[in-house]
Design an enzyme around this catalytic site. Structure first.
Site, PDB file in Angstrom:
ATOM      1  N   ASP A  82      92.519 138.102 -44.401  1.00  0.00           N
ATOM      2  CA  ASP A  82      93.553 137.300 -43.567  1.00  0.00           C
ATOM      3  C   ASP A  82      92.777 135.873 -43.317  1.00  0.00           C
ATOM      4  O   ASP A  82      91.637 135.901 -43.016  1.00  0.00           O
ATOM      5  CB  ASP A  82      93.960 138.159 -42.462  1.00  0.00           C
ATOM      6  CG  ASP A  82      95.087 137.268 -41.931  1.00  0.00           C
ATOM      7  OD1 ASP A  82      96.145 136.734 -42.410  1.00  0.00           O
ATOM      8  OD2 ASP A  82      95.303 137.532 -40.418  1.00  0.00           O
ATOM      9  N   HIS A  83      93.630 134.763 -43.375  1.00  0.00           N
ATOM     10  CA  HIS A  83      93.151 133.480 -43.206  1.00  0.00           C
ATOM     11  C   HIS A  83      91.780 133.279 -43.773  1.00  0.00           C
ATOM     12  O   HIS A  83      90.785 132.903 -43.054  1.00  0.00           O
ATOM     13  CB  HIS A  83      93.125 133.220 -41.743  1.00  0.00           C
ATOM     14  CG  HIS A  83      94.589 133.176 -41.200  1.00  0.00           C
ATOM     15  ND1 HIS A  83      95.218 131.873 -41.077  1.00  0.00           N
ATOM     16  CD2 HIS A  83      95.132 133.968 -40.515  1.00  0.00           C
ATOM     17  CE1 HIS A  83      96.387 132.223 -40.470  1.00  0.00           C
ATOM     18  NE2 HIS A  83      96.519 133.539 -40.340  1.00  0.00           N
ATOM     19  N   ASP A 104      93.915 130.082 -46.277  1.00  0.00           N
ATOM     20  CA  ASP A 104      94.501 129.307 -45.562  1.00  0.00           C
ATOM     21  C   ASP A 104      93.822 127.777 -45.656  1.00  0.00           C
ATOM     22  O   ASP A 104      92.703 127.456 -45.315  1.00  0.00           O
ATOM     23  CB  ASP A 104      94.281 129.688 -44.199  1.00  0.00           C
ATOM     24  CG  ASP A 104      94.765 129.032 -42.984  1.00  0.00           C
ATOM     25  OD1 ASP A 104      95.097 127.658 -43.182  1.00  0.00           O
ATOM     26  OD2 ASP A 104      94.618 129.466 -41.591  1.00  0.00           O
ATOM     27  N   GLU A 134      98.850 129.292 -47.014  1.00  0.00           N
ATOM     28  CA  GLU A 134      99.361 128.679 -46.073  1.00  0.00           C
ATOM     29  C   GLU A 134      99.333 127.343 -46.237  1.00  0.00           C
ATOM     30  O   GLU A 134      98.169 126.793 -46.164  1.00  0.00           O
ATOM     31  CB  GLU A 134      98.607 129.005 -44.672  1.00  0.00           C
ATOM     32  CG  GLU A 134      99.239 128.380 -43.376  1.00  0.00           C
ATOM     33  CD  GLU A 134      98.867 128.795 -41.990  1.00  0.00           C
ATOM     34  OE1 GLU A 134      98.730 128.005 -41.119  1.00  0.00           O
ATOM     35  OE2 GLU A 134      98.405 130.092 -42.008  1.00  0.00           O
TER      36      GLU A 134
END
Length: 136
Positions: A82-83, A104, A134
């Site tokens: 994640d990210h 990200d 993102e």
């Protein structure tokens, strides 16, 4: 069962009309609680480890445990970075068996973000790893 990609989990959820929880895993206690809840509810689950969690969890130690848990359970599990902010983190996660990467690049200008996202997608897809990005 084995670990599946985020794409696999989300496609099933979309077709059948349900949501899938994504939970941060920074140690085995977190992992055990999440798995117990998923088992009790017979629900697929997304296990997130963010790049900012790296000081608290060693990928090389936890990924084999997650893989073994996934093999023993009757529900789908995805292991998602994640990210992910850096190429190094993304490559480390993919090489260690993560099935999904969330890149990200939101702090980059749009053109550079798209360029780096393309590189991440090309790299991850070559390993069978799904990607979310993102863009800002």
């Amino acid at each position: 069962m084995a670990l599946v990609t985020l794409k696999t989990i989300l496609e099933k959820a979309y077709v059948k009309g349900y949501a899938v929880g994504a939970f941060n895993v920074i140690n085995l206690t977190f992992l055990e609680a999440i798995i117990q809840a998923a088992r009790e509810t017979r629900s697929p689950v997304i296990l997130n480890i963010a790049e900012v969690h790296f000081p608290f969890v060693t990928l090389e130690h936890i990924v084999p445990v997650v893989k073994r848990v996934a093999e023993e359970e009757a529900f789908d599990l995805a292991l998602n970075l994640d990210h992910g902010l850096s190429t190094e983190a993304i490559q480390r996660a993919a090489k260690n068996g993560f099935t999904s990467i969330m890149f990200d690049g939101s702090t980059l200008d749009f053109t550079e973000n798209v360029r780096q996202t393309r590189e991440v997608v090309d790299y991850c897809h070559s390993l069978g790893v799904s990607v979310e990005a993102e863009l800002g």
